[in-house]
Motif scaffolding. Sequence first.
Motif, short mmCIF file in Angstrom:
data_model
loop_
_atom_site.label_atom_id
_atom_site.label_comp_id
_atom_site.label_asym_id
_atom_site.label_seq_id
_atom_site.Cartn_x
_atom_site.Cartn_y
_atom_site.Cartn_z
N SER A 16 1.18 -1.46 -0.28
CA SER A 16 0.25 0.05 0.29
C SER A 16 0.53 1.37 0.17
CB SER A 16 -0.98 -0.14 1.45
OG SER A 16 -0.27 -0.20 2.34
N ILE A 17 2.40 1.11 0.28
CA ILE A 17 3.47 2.55 0.25
C ILE A 17 3.13 2.98 -0.88
CG2 ILE A 17 4.77 0.85 -0.24
CD1 ILE A 17 4.20 4.02 1.89
N TRP A 18 2.98 1.83 -2.69
CA TRP A 18 3.01 2.99 -3.82
C TRP A 18 0.90 3.97 -3.71
CZ3 TRP A 18 7.13 4.10 -4.63
CH2 TRP A 18 8.58 2.66 -4.02
N VAL A 19 0.36 3.00 -2.95
CA VAL A 19 -1.10 3.84 -3.14
C VAL A 19 -0.73 5.29 -2.78
CG1 VAL A 19 -3.38 3.22 -3.41
CG2 VAL A 19 -1.87 1.60 -3.38
N THR A 20 -0.31 4.88 -1.27
CA THR A 20 -0.58 6.56 -0.78
C THR A 20 1.21 7.11 -1.40
OG1 THR A 20 -0.62 4.87 1.25
CG2 THR A 20 0.19 6.94 1.87
N LEU A 21 1.91 7.00 -1.24
CA LEU A 21 3.07 8.46 -1.96
C LEU A 21 2.07 8.40 -3.06
CD1 LEU A 21 6.58 6.16 -1.68
CD2 LEU A 21 4.94 8.43 -0.31
N SER A 22 1.81 8.15 -4.54
CA SER A 22 1.50 8.17 -5.54
C SER A 22 0.08 9.58 -5.69
CB SER A 22 1.34 7.50 -6.64
OG SER A 22 0.00 6.68 -6.14
N GLY A 23 -0.78 8.88 -4.50
CA GLY A 23 -1.90 9.53 -3.87
C GLY A 23 -1.93 11.03 -3.59
N ALA A 24 -0.40 10.85 -2.26
CA ALA A 24 -0.28 11.86 -1.90
C ALA A 24 0.20 13.09 -2.58
CB ALA A 24 0.96 11.63 -1.05
N MET A 25 1.61 12.58 -3.86
CA MET A 25 1.24 13.73 -5.00
C MET A 25 0.25 13.78 -5.57
SD MET A 25 4.79 14.12 -4.67
CE MET A 25 5.18 14.73 -6.25
N ALA A 26 -0.40 13.21 -6.37
CA ALA A 26 -2.10 13.93 -7.03
C ALA A 26 -2.68 14.53 -6.17
CB ALA A 26 -2.34 12.57 -7.30
N LEU A 27 -2.62 14.63 -5.06
CA LEU A 27 -3.47 14.86 -4.13
C LEU A 27 -2.83 16.35 -4.17
CD1 LEU A 27 -6.18 15.19 -2.09
CD2 LEU A 27 -4.97 14.61 -0.55
N THR A 28 -1.90 16.10 -3.83
CA THR A 28 -1.06 17.44 -3.94
C THR A 28 -1.20 19.08 -4.79
OG1 THR A 28 0.38 16.84 -1.80
CG2 THR A 28 1.53 19.03 -3.11
N PHE A 29 -0.24 18.25 -5.80
CA PHE A 29 -0.26 18.57 -7.20
C PHE A 29 -2.73 19.54 -7.47
CE2 PHE A 29 -0.97 19.37 -12.28
CZ PHE A 29 0.12 20.59 -11.99
N VAL A 30 -2.99 18.45 -7.94
CA VAL A 30 -4.45 18.53 -7.95
C VAL A 30 -4.98 19.97 -6.97
CG1 VAL A 30 -6.87 17.99 -7.97
CG2 VAL A 30 -4.96 16.60 -8.85
N SER A 31 -4.16 19.54 -5.59
CA SER A 31 -4.96 21.04 -4.58
C SER A 31 -4.31 22.18 -5.28
CB SER A 31 -4.96 20.51 -2.99
OG SER A 31 -3.33 20.52 -3.25
N GLY A 58 -3.50 6.28 -10.04
CA GLY A 58 -5.09 5.07 -10.92
C GLY A 58 -4.13 3.73 -11.25
N ALA A 59 -3.02 3.49 -11.72
CA ALA A 59 -2.26 2.91 -11.66
C ALA A 59 -1.61 2.01 -10.53
CB ALA A 59 -0.62 2.62 -12.60
N SER A 60 -1.41 2.40 -9.73
CA SER A 60 -1.08 2.40 -8.50
C SER A 60 -2.05 1.28 -8.53
CB SER A 60 0.17 2.47 -7.43
OG SER A 60 -1.11 4.06 -7.10
N LEU A 61 -3.20 2.34 -7.86
CA LEU A 61 -4.75 1.77 -7.09
C LEU A 61 -4.89 0.67 -7.43
CD1 LEU A 61 -6.70 2.06 -4.73
CD2 LEU A 61 -8.05 3.91 -6.68
#
Length: 90
Positions: A16-31, A58-61
Amino acid sequence: MATNTTEAPFSNRKNSIWVTLSGAMALTFVSMLFLPNSGAGEGMVATYSSMLWCGIFGASLARYLSHSGWIGFAIGSVVGFTLQLVSQLI
């Protein structure tokens, strides 16, 4: 002889670390797209960046949920592109 039960982090689909890291980066950029005068929503680089980070998330999820990573990347990229367009309208 003892066997090593740990797996390489890239080969474990349920890590789950890859889902968490990529989600944090996506959320940071989108915000940042929605913040005024941040400069993140300007130009083609912003479009490609939002598509890339949302696609990686999306890929990691999708891989975490045992689906095709390519389909997850495509769906995430479309979501990132849509969010970038919406941020320009607001």
